[in-house]
Design a protein around this motif. Structure first.
Motif, PDB file in Angstrom:
ATOM      1  N   PHE A   1      47.175  34.561  24.303  1.00 45.59           N
ATOM      2  CA  PHE A   1      45.884  34.254  24.906  1.00 45.59           C
ATOM      3  C   PHE A   1      45.921  32.907  25.622  1.00 45.59           C
ATOM      4  N   PHE A   2      46.398  31.874  24.921  1.00 39.80           N
ATOM      5  CA  PHE A   2      46.429  30.552  25.543  1.00 39.80           C
ATOM      6  C   PHE A   2      47.401  30.504  26.714  1.00 39.80           C
ATOM      7  N   GLY A   3      48.496  31.264  26.614  1.00 40.19           N
ATOM      8  CA  GLY A   3      49.419  31.339  27.748  1.00 40.19           C
ATOM      9  C   GLY A   3      48.781  31.977  28.957  1.00 40.19           C
ATOM     10  N   SER A   4      47.995  33.020  28.723  1.00 39.12           N
ATOM     11  CA  SER A   4      47.324  33.707  29.834  1.00 39.12           C
ATOM     12  C   SER A   4      46.228  32.839  30.437  1.00 39.12           C
ATOM     13  N   VAL A   5      45.466  32.156  29.580  1.00 39.38           N
ATOM     14  CA  VAL A   5      44.381  31.299  30.083  1.00 39.38           C
ATOM     15  C   VAL A   5      44.959  30.142  30.891  1.00 39.38           C
ATOM     16  N   GLY A   6      46.074  29.588  30.424  1.00 38.25           N
ATOM     17  CA  GLY A   6      46.706  28.505  31.166  1.00 38.25           C
ATOM     18  C   GLY A   6      47.130  28.937  32.553  1.00 38.25           C
ATOM     19  N   ARG A   7      47.711  30.118  32.650  1.00 40.45           N
ATOM     20  CA  ARG A   7      48.128  30.636  33.963  1.00 40.45           C
ATOM     21  C   ARG A   7      46.928  30.988  34.820  1.00 40.45           C
ATOM     22  N   LEU A   8      45.856  31.452  34.170  1.00 40.16           N
ATOM     23  CA  LEU A   8      44.646  31.810  34.915  1.00 40.16           C
ATOM     24  C   LEU A   8      44.045  30.580  35.593  1.00 40.16           C
ATOM     25  N   SER A   9      44.023  29.450  34.882  1.00 39.15           N
ATOM     26  CA  SER A   9      43.463  28.235  35.476  1.00 39.15           C
ATOM     27  C   SER A   9      44.325  27.742  36.637  1.00 39.15           C
ATOM     28  N   LYS A  10      45.650  27.895  36.502  1.00 38.00           N
ATOM     29  CA  LYS A  10      46.541  27.507  37.600  1.00 38.00           C
ATOM     30  C   LYS A  10      46.352  28.433  38.803  1.00 38.00           C
ATOM     31  N   LEU A  11      46.130  29.718  38.519  1.00 40.29           N
ATOM     32  CA  LEU A  11      45.889  30.678  39.608  1.00 40.29           C
ATOM     33  C   LEU A  11      44.623  30.334  40.377  1.00 40.29           C
ATOM     34  N   ALA A  12      43.564  29.969  39.628  1.00 38.14           N
ATOM     35  CA  ALA A  12      42.303  29.635  40.301  1.00 38.14           C
ATOM     36  C   ALA A  12      42.510  28.478  41.269  1.00 38.14           C
ATOM     37  N   ASP A  13      43.290  27.475  40.866  1.00 37.16           N
ATOM     38  CA  ASP A  13      43.578  26.346  41.746  1.00 37.16           C
ATOM     39  C   ASP A  13      44.444  26.783  42.923  1.00 37.16           C
ATOM     40  N   LYS A  14      45.437  27.624  42.634  1.00 36.51           N
ATOM     41  CA  LYS A  14      46.380  28.059  43.672  1.00 36.51           C
ATOM     42  C   LYS A  14      45.682  28.880  44.742  1.00 36.51           C
ATOM     43  N   ILE A  15      44.939  29.875  44.296  1.00 35.01           N
ATOM     44  CA  ILE A  15      44.268  30.760  45.255  1.00 35.01           C
ATOM     45  C   ILE A  15      43.190  30.001  46.012  1.00 35.01           C
ATOM     46  N   GLY A  16      42.503  29.090  45.330  1.00 30.66           N
ATOM     47  CA  GLY A  16      41.468  28.307  46.002  1.00 30.66           C
ATOM     48  C   GLY A  16      42.033  27.427  47.088  1.00 30.66           C
ATOM     49  N   ASP A  17      43.287  26.987  46.941  1.00 29.11           N
ATOM     50  CA  ASP A  17      43.907  26.126  47.951  1.00 29.11           C
ATOM     51  C   ASP A  17      44.312  26.893  49.201  1.00 29.11           C
ATOM     52  N   LEU A  18      44.378  28.259  49.113  1.00 29.51           N
ATOM     53  CA  LEU A  18      44.804  29.058  50.277  1.00 29.51           C
ATOM     54  C   LEU A  18      43.751  29.055  51.376  1.00 29.51           C
ATOM     55  N   LYS A  19      42.440  28.996  51.019  1.00 27.03           N
ATOM     56  CA  LYS A  19      41.328  28.819  51.965  1.00 27.03           C
ATOM     57  C   LYS A  19      41.389  29.782  53.164  1.00 27.03           C
ATOM     58  N   PRO A  20      41.144  31.064  52.971  1.00 21.23           N
ATOM     59  CA  PRO A  20      41.078  31.975  54.128  1.00 21.23           C
ATOM     60  C   PRO A  20      39.873  31.647  55.000  1.00 21.23           C
ATOM     61  N   THR A  21      40.026  31.831  56.291  1.00 22.32           N
ATOM     62  CA  THR A  21      38.955  31.496  57.244  1.00 22.32           C
ATOM     63  C   THR A  21      38.196  32.748  57.650  1.00 22.32           C
ATOM     64  N   ALA A  22      37.072  32.516  58.318  1.00 18.78           N
ATOM     65  CA  ALA A  22      36.255  33.655  58.753  1.00 18.78           C
ATOM     66  C   ALA A  22      36.978  34.501  59.782  1.00 18.78           C
ATOM     67  N   GLU A  23      37.794  33.868  60.642  1.00 20.62           N
ATOM     68  CA  GLU A  23      38.507  34.624  61.673  1.00 20.62           C
ATOM     69  C   GLU A  23      39.705  35.372  61.105  1.00 20.62           C
ATOM     70  N   ASN A  24      40.230  34.877  59.996  1.00 18.59           N
ATOM     71  CA  ASN A  24      41.436  35.488  59.433  1.00 18.59           C
ATOM     72  C   ASN A  24      41.194  35.736  57.949  1.00 18.59           C
ATOM     73  N   ALA A  25      40.198  36.537  57.670  1.00 18.09           N
ATOM     74  CA  ALA A  25      39.807  36.774  56.287  1.00 18.09           C
ATOM     75  C   ALA A  25      40.894  37.516  55.540  1.00 18.09           C
TER      76      ALA A  25
END
Length: 677
Positions: free
Chosen positions: A129-153
């Motif tokens: 559980f803690f291993g999965s939650v740790g990776r989940l928090s890293k994923l949220a940061d990773k995916i949030g940094d990708l920042k898709p735009t309106a023109e290239n959703a």
């Protein structure tokens, strides 16, 4: 890459997770992410599931770790903006969705557990559980940094961010609740369903309780038995490990503030419960000011026990706990412990300051000294705290403790010096019956005996007071040479002690003059002087302060009182036994001889009748007086009787004038000073 162990039937769990319905997505970045139609999102997930075979949890972790390790920001040409970039949409691995499902599934499973603690039943499952939650928090940061735009959703990217953020928020809420529940157990462990007042010490050591004006002995308080209470805090190593994992997970996910606020709130509650269990409650200055001394004395005893428990058990235990739970964040651990230590310390110091503001009286001295020593121990514990060593708040708290300790010390000096005023103001004009030890003598010596049990502390507070006075005097002008030399020769406390003894001597000398009979005056001075010397010799601490020279001088005074007593009482009697004036024209005059025997008998009867009512409580002094009287009177009487009894006619005349035999004199002398009317 090292894989984390997966529980049995991980594949089935992942299948169930994939087959379960989606949790509502929470869009955490509305200014960037586009709202996706639910059907389009579901279709994307279904297509992905149809194309890829099911994955085990270790495989999910492996894909996630690989995705997290990739660099998804290709280099751009100079001057190229985000809108000019023609990069392909980022591919989000299917493992992202599976990980979210896995975390939700495990949260649901934990929720079914009705036990007090959700964790600790299956360590392997907890690790997953803690291993999965740790990776989940890293994923949220990773995916949030990708920042898709309106023109290239990027539909999968936005969907995954919403999904990941939603599950992460749920996981953090679950961990926060569990964090609170575990910490609350320690607070409950410190609570007591019984009345907290019952925890207060019923017996308190007081000078008035053990040392009165009429008591010959000062009953000093017995040392407290060592505490057998459980250690604080009451967490097992396994529980501390769980707490540490929760902390790491929450801080890694950006929930540091929530974690720290909750920690401080629960640990303050635990401290309050632990102190309440000891009977210590917060009292306002007004509450303390209104208290009678008996009640306040009990509160001080409770406060002392609470501070000692804080310095020896609570604060060291709390420091170790924060260091273990926040082992990955030592700066946070130090900051939390520092804030908590300061909060608890201020609460305890407020009570001490309120006590110092109360009316000062002689019987309060010893409780003040107890408080002084207790704060001294607390400061020492603070200085020795490893968890608090580099915290800047430490000096602030230490400074406040030192200030309060200094005020208590000043109050103790002031109270002790009031003993001078008590002696000076005792101007009773009624002599103590039978020349016994005066109540003022008993009170003063018992007070000094009790005080010298705090010899080291009193020397410390008097030295600090003296140093402060020297500084103030030097600022205002030079100190008198005599005072300066006296201070250098002895400690300030011993100087004060000698001042008290000199005042007592002067007062007793004044009271001795209230007796009309000079003999009784010297008995009074001997009784009181002997009592003082015996008290000083019986206390190594007072004897050390007063010195051998003082004791020798007092013993010399006692011998002089003894001589004066014999001169005033027995030398007059011996005048009846002199040979002068007995002979007339070379012959013994019978009328003069008869008058001598009559005078001796009358005077001895009067002395015996009077001095049998006098009191000499000290057995050694009583014996010394009787022996010295017999040594003077009996031989003189035996000699006089042996030489002149032949001049009296035997029979009735002899019995009429020779009332006592030498043995009778000795027996009657042994009846003196018994206090018998």
């Amino acid at each position: 890459m090292e894989k984390s162990p997966a529980p049995e039937n991980d594949s089935d769990e992942i299948k169930d997770a994939v087959a379960s319905p989606h949790s509502p997505a929470v869009d955490t970045s509305p200014e960037v992410l586009q709202e996706l139609p639910e059907a389009e999102e579901n279709k994307a997930v279904e297509d992905s599931n149809a194309e890829e075979p099911d994955l085990t949890l270790p495989q999910v972790w492996e894909e996630i770790d690989a995705f997290l390790g990739r660099n998804h920001d290709p280099p751009r040409n100079v001057g190229e903006s985000d809108t000019d970039s023609d990069s392909d949409p980022v591919e989000i691995p299917r493992a992202v969705q599976l990980l979210s499902k896995n975390v939700e599934s495990m949260i649901d499973k934990y929720a079914l557990d009705t036990g007090r603690s959700k964790f600790g039943h299956d360590l392997e499952e907890d690790s997953c559980f803690f291993g999965s939650v740790g990776r989940l928090s890293k994923l949220a940061d990773k995916i949030g940094d990708l920042k898709p735009t309106a023109e290239n959703a990027n539909v999968p990217c936005s969907s995954s961010l919403n999904r990941t953020s939603s599950v992460l928020q749920r996981a953090m809420s679950f961990l926060e609740d569990e964090f609170r529940a575990i910490l609350d157990e320690d607070s409950k462990a410190g609570r007591d369903d019984s009345d907290p007042k019952s925890a207060k010490t019923k017996h308190s050591s007081s000078f008035n309780n053990g040392c009165g004006h009429e008591s010959d002995r000062c009953n000093l308080p017995e040392p407290e038995a060592p505490s057998t209470e459980e250690e604080f805090p009451q967490f097992t190593p396994e529980t501390i490990s769980v707490l540490s994992k929760i902390v790491d997970a929450m801080i890694s996910a950006g929930y540091e503030t929530e974690c720290c606020v909750l920690w401080m709130m629960m640990r303050r509650r635990a401290f309050k419960s632990a102190l309440s269990k000891r009977g210590f409650d917060v009292l306002s200055i007004d509450d303390v000011q209104r208290m009678q001394w008996d009640s306040l004395e009990r509160e001080i005893t409770t406060w002392i026990a609470a501070v000692k428990r804080c310095s020896t058990i609570l604060l060291p235990g709390e420091g170790a706990l924060s260091g273990s739970v926040f082992s990955g964040q030592p700066e946070i651990a130090q900051d939390l412990f520092g804030n908590l230590a300061r909060s608890v310390s201020i609460r305890l110091l407020n009570f001490a300051e309120a006590v110092v503001l109360t009316h000062r009286s002689a019987e309060k001295l010893f409780k003040f000294l107890d408080m002084y020593e207790t704060l001294q121990d607390l400061i020492a514990a603070l200085d020795g705290s490893k968890q608090y060593s580099d915290d800047p708040k430490k000096e602030e708290v230490r400074g406040e403790m030192m200030a309060v300790k200094g005020r208590i010390g000043e109050a103790a000096v002031s109270i002790f010096c009031q003993l001078e005023s008590s002696i000076k103001s005792d101007s009773s004009k009624v002599p103590v019956p039978s020349g016994a030890v005066h109540p003022l003598t008993r009170y003063t010596m018992n007070y000094l005996e009790y005080a010298c049990e705090y010899k080291d502390t009193l020397e410390q507070v008097f030295q600090q007071h003296h140093d402060k006075a020297v500084i103030e005097t030097s600022n205002g002008g030079p100190m008198d040479d005599t005072v300066s030399l006296a201070m250098k020769a002895s400690s300030p406390f011993s100087v004060q002690l000698m001042t008290v003894m000199d005042l007592l001597d002067a007062n007793l000398d004044m009271k001795s003059k209230l007796y009309k009979d000079p003999s009784l005056r010297y008995i009074f001075l001997m009784n009181n002087g002997r009592y003082i010397v015996q008290k000083i010799k019986g206390s190594s601490k007072i004897h050390e302060l007063m010195g051998d020279t003082w004791c020798r001088r007092r013993s010399s005074d006692l011998r002089q009182y003894h001589k004066n007593y014999q001169r005033e009482t027995w030398y007059r009697l011996l005048q009846c036994l002199t040979h002068e004036g007995l002979q007339v024209n070379g012959k013994v005059s019978k009328p003069v001889l008869k008058e001598r025997f009559k005078s001796f008998n009358a005077l001895f009867d009067d002395i015996h009748r009077t001095q049998s009512t006098w009191v000499v409580n000290d057995e050694q002094l009583q014996s010394e007086l009787r022996v010295s009287i017999s040594a003077v009177v009996t031989p003189a009487y035996r000699s006089f009787l042996g030489r002149f009894n032949q001049y009296l006619d035997p029979g009735r005349q002899s019995e009429k004038y020779i009332k006592y035999q030498p043995e009778d004199i000795e027996s009657l002398v042994d009846e003196l000073f018994d206090g018998n009317p």
